[in-house]
Write an enzyme that holds these catalytic residues in place. Sequence first.
Site, short mmCIF file in Angstrom:
data_model
loop_
_atom_site.label_atom_id
_atom_site.label_comp_id
_atom_site.label_asym_id
_atom_site.label_seq_id
_atom_site.Cartn_x
_atom_site.Cartn_y
_atom_site.Cartn_z
N GLY A 78 -1.28 5.30 0.60
CA GLY A 78 -0.75 4.78 2.08
C GLY A 78 -1.95 4.31 2.81
O GLY A 78 -3.10 4.72 2.59
N GLY A 79 -1.72 3.77 3.71
CA GLY A 79 -2.59 2.98 4.61
C GLY A 79 -3.61 3.89 5.32
O GLY A 79 -4.64 3.71 5.57
N HIS B 41 -1.47 3.91 13.97
CA HIS B 41 -1.50 2.99 12.87
C HIS B 41 -0.49 1.93 12.63
O HIS B 41 -0.39 0.96 11.99
CB HIS B 41 -1.40 3.67 11.52
CG HIS B 41 -2.90 4.42 11.39
ND1 HIS B 41 -3.89 4.06 10.57
CD2 HIS B 41 -3.20 5.62 12.00
CE1 HIS B 41 -4.87 4.86 10.63
NE2 HIS B 41 -4.37 5.65 11.65
N ASP C 217 4.29 -5.02 10.71
CA ASP C 217 3.47 -4.19 10.42
C ASP C 217 2.43 -3.97 11.25
O ASP C 217 1.96 -4.72 11.56
CB ASP C 217 3.06 -4.67 8.79
CG ASP C 217 2.86 -3.65 7.59
OD1 ASP C 217 2.49 -2.65 8.12
OD2 ASP C 217 2.70 -3.96 6.38
N LEU D 239 -2.94 -3.13 4.74
CA LEU D 239 -4.15 -3.32 3.99
C LEU D 239 -4.00 -3.93 2.78
O LEU D 239 -5.14 -4.50 2.20
CB LEU D 239 -4.79 -1.84 4.01
CG LEU D 239 -4.86 -1.11 5.25
CD1 LEU D 239 -5.46 0.38 4.96
CD2 LEU D 239 -5.69 -1.66 6.06
N ALA E 163 -2.88 -6.96 2.18
CA ALA E 163 -3.40 -8.21 2.36
C ALA E 163 -5.16 -8.10 1.96
O ALA E 163 -5.80 -9.00 1.48
CB ALA E 163 -2.95 -8.74 3.82
N LYS E 164 -5.62 -7.11 2.93
CA LYS E 164 -7.30 -7.06 2.67
C LYS E 164 -7.74 -6.92 1.39
O LYS E 164 -8.52 -7.26 0.93
CB LYS E 164 -7.67 -6.09 3.65
CG LYS E 164 -7.36 -6.68 5.16
CD LYS E 164 -8.14 -5.82 6.34
CE LYS E 164 -8.12 -6.44 7.77
NZ LYS E 164 -8.85 -5.89 8.75
N GLU E 165 -6.91 -5.96 0.76
CA GLU E 165 -7.35 -5.42 -0.61
C GLU E 165 -7.30 -6.61 -1.58
O GLU E 165 -8.08 -6.78 -2.25
CB GLU E 165 -6.29 -4.45 -1.00
CG GLU E 165 -6.73 -2.96 -0.26
CD GLU E 165 -5.53 -2.02 -0.46
OE1 GLU E 165 -5.80 -1.03 0.16
OE2 GLU E 165 -4.78 -2.35 -1.35
P1 ADQ Z 1 1.19 1.48 5.18
O1 ADQ Z 1 2.76 1.18 5.88
O2 ADQ Z 1 1.10 2.46 4.40
O3 ADQ Z 1 0.14 1.96 6.27
P2 ADQ Z 1 -0.56 -0.63 4.09
O4 ADQ Z 1 -1.50 -0.82 5.04
O5 ADQ Z 1 -0.19 -1.91 3.48
O6 ADQ Z 1 0.82 0.01 4.68
O7 ADQ Z 1 -1.13 0.38 3.15
C1 ADQ Z 1 -0.76 0.81 1.78
C2 ADQ Z 1 -1.69 1.29 1.00
O8 ADQ Z 1 -0.88 1.88 -0.13
C3 ADQ Z 1 -2.60 0.35 0.34
O9 ADQ Z 1 -3.97 0.89 0.37
C4 ADQ Z 1 -2.16 -0.15 -1.05
O10 ADQ Z 1 -3.12 -0.41 -1.95
C5 ADQ Z 1 -1.42 1.46 -1.28
N1 ADQ Z 1 -0.32 1.16 -2.27
C6 ADQ Z 1 0.97 0.54 -2.04
N2 ADQ Z 1 1.62 0.48 -3.06
C7 ADQ Z 1 1.07 1.20 -4.00
C8 ADQ Z 1 1.32 1.66 -5.28
N3 ADQ Z 1 2.23 1.28 -6.02
N4 ADQ Z 1 0.44 2.21 -5.98
C9 ADQ Z 1 -0.72 2.69 -5.45
N5 ADQ Z 1 -0.95 2.29 -4.29
C10 ADQ Z 1 -0.34 1.52 -3.49
C11 ADQ Z 1 0.16 2.14 7.60
C12 ADQ Z 1 0.88 0.94 8.80
C13 ADQ Z 1 -0.02 -0.22 8.15
C14 ADQ Z 1 -1.42 -0.09 8.55
C15 ADQ Z 1 -1.90 1.21 7.73
C16 ADQ Z 1 -3.55 1.57 8.19
O11 ADQ Z 1 2.22 0.70 8.29
O12 ADQ Z 1 0.46 -1.32 9.00
O13 ADQ Z 1 -2.21 -1.08 7.89
O14 ADQ Z 1 -0.97 2.30 8.23
O15 ADQ Z 1 -3.50 1.69 9.63
#
Ligand code: ADQ
Length: 767
Positions: free
Chosen positions: A29-30, A159, A366, A370, A372-374
């Site tokens: 998660g983010g 977040h 959202d 993250l 997008a950045k990854e």
């Molecule tokens: P999230 O809603 O969890 O975070 P996001 O920022 O996209 O959203 O982060 C998702 C993370 O989970 C990423 O690091 C991604 O690589 C990883 N991930 C997703 N699917 C995966 C999978 N199948 N297997 C392994 N890893 C996976 C919340 C907010 C966001 C904000 C972040 C940080 O909703 O808007 O960017 O917190 O503040």
Amino acid sequence: MGRLILVSNRLPVTLRRSGDETTLVRSVGGLVAGLGPVHDSEDSLWIGSPGGEMDDIRRKTLEKHRLIPVPLPREKARRHYEGFSNGVLWPLFHYFLESANFDPQDFEAYRFVNQCFADVIANHAKPGDTIWVHDYHLMLLPSMLRQQLPNARIGFFLHIPFPSSEVFRVLPVAETILEGLLGADLIGVHTYDYSRHLGTAYRRMLGREVDDDAISWEGGRCHIRVFPLGINAAHYAELGQSPEVQRRLRSWTRRVAHRRVVLGVDRLDYSKGIPLRLEAYRRLLISEPQWRKQVLFLQLAVPTRSGMPQYRRLRQQVEQKISHINGEFGDPGRMPVHYLYRSVPEQELSALYLLADVAMVTPLRDGMNLVAKEYVASRTDNTGVLVLSEFAGVASELGEALSINPWDLDGTARTLSRALSMDPEEQKERMSALRHRVLSKDARQWSRAFLDTLSSFSGRSVSASTSGSPRGWQARLHREFAAARRPLIVLDYDGTLTGFAAEPGHAQPDTDLLVLLQKFSKVRGLEVVLLSGRDRDTLAQWFGHLNIHLMAEHGFFLRMRGKEEWNEIASDFDHSWLPAVEEVMISYLARTPGSFIERKHSGLAWHYRKAEPELGRRQGLELAHHLTESFANRPLRVLKGSCVVEAHHQGIGKGWAYRTLLHRLGKRDFVLAAGDDRTDEDMFRAVESGVWSIKIGAGVTAARVRLESPEELRTLLALALEARSRNQEASRTLTAVPGPSKADRAKSAAVTRGSAGPRRSRTLGKR
Ligand code: ADQ
């Protein structure tokens, strides 16, 4: 240096027990992606709920990794997490109003869980520690912590988006949530929009003034700042080169068999817009059939909140959509969508980022995003195209992505087609600009920026008005006043020297007050100023016979002691906005029975003291907001006082009046300035250190000390007067005492060297 205490609802790990062995698996998660590196490299503790049973072995395993569990009763934890946090705050903050189901019992559990966190943190925190609370599950925690640890350094980061105040105010406990955050010295959000929305909510819903992006409250100042979260970009760049990732990439390349790859990576959450994204892809396959055999859509979804019905429904919806598309356009062995519903290791994720020709990050809302950045960080050869929703916080940073509105399905389909056909030159141009931005700010810099800003604010935050014993400061004030040679007393009138009357005209001064002021007017060396928002005629009628200075309309007019005429302190103001503001006020007058307008030379005031209190309060907040927004480019200042909204010339205010006054009266060795409402805050902020600024009553203040009521202020003033007379009496006695012998004189000089004159007199006089 104290430690850093990170606080989030869940600890960043899941405990797995097999036989005798307990292992930790890092969650996905983010939030974990952002804070994991901070915890790895700092002297930090991470406090959060473990999300399962606890026993000694589990606890010890966690403690080895500096993780402290907050044990929670199961039902409370469920109501807190699924009920209020994810059943109300999450949908509402992502603009899914109809999905938010408010249940007061869930909110009670939310409060309970926040309190459990406060108790555990208070047990672990030591002086000097920095407490950094994360996310929407813990929005009441900052104020709960502030109560238990008044001097702690507390930061909060949200977040997810903070929605427009129009959406936020739908929440029945919106005000409680805003109050809950105020205990933080610093609130961080991802984008300027969120900080603006938060500021507006404080202004409109709590009637707080937000100046310099900070809200003042009884216990200090709470700042709002923007810190867009970054990722550990260098890590993604390096990871891509590792043999393991390269091996996985080769394997995937074989499987996709020359097709172009479009990638989606999300937690399976309705805010991420997966069904609409799939529908847009379907429309592309309909409108441009040549892609049917050339493209593979790879959707990776990590399970999340799967106990909640909305999430179970979403899973079904996504799976049905995928089988429709595959049924419609697929051949055996060549399906247009490939779906993975699981969490994958980072090497796999990295291989997929390298594989994808296009990444579709198309959330409906959202906080940041993250993924997008990854994706961008992984594309070290500057190829690949990012299609990005304009409703993701990250869109404000990544302008070179192809922007889409996820609700515009045909538009998204066209953009996807454009992405798939983009020539390498354009890809390179866009991707290198994106990479530059993503690489320049990583998660470490983000946390450093937040923590540095936090440490620059805290310390100043705890208002002096709450410190020291009341008796102690009053005695000191009396001593200083008694000893001063050129004292100055500046007093507001309504709410400060007298209580409020329903009609402003009925608040005439009583005899006791007039006698008290009369006595003050006779004190040698003392200047007394009545600085009020009232008009000239009223002040002249009530106080004109006293030998004191009068300032009317917040200092716009000055009548010097002993003079008949009023002087306009500044006369070159632009009055042209007055009629338009009056028109707005008249419209509020019509909608708010009992309110009335006071017309002054320097501006206008809309009073609602006699209106129905709740209606008056709401209309007052709205009017203040309306005027602030509509006249932002005109030279006027809007102030919300106690049951009054005032609009007057910019620059004019009690702070300005105070400075003008000092300029005219010359340097003073004692100043007391007392007032009760927002207009007086101007003056409190303008005074020098050492001045006795006194706030009367409850509420936000920059004043040094506080008294509860006008009666308390009158008592304080009367006692000050007595202290001064006693002091003068003592000095006279001293002069009357026969002269000491030469030896005595030498002795007393040694004892009192360095102390102030009158004080020395009193000491000697007592002897
Ligand atoms: P999230 O809603 O969890 O975070 P996001 O920022 O996209 O959203 O982060 C998702 C993370 O989970 C990423 O690091 C991604 O690589 C990883 N991930 C997703 N699917 C995966 C999978 N199948 N297997 C392994 N890893 C996976 C919340 C907010 C966001 C904000 C972040 C940080 O909703 O808007 O960017 O917190 O503040």
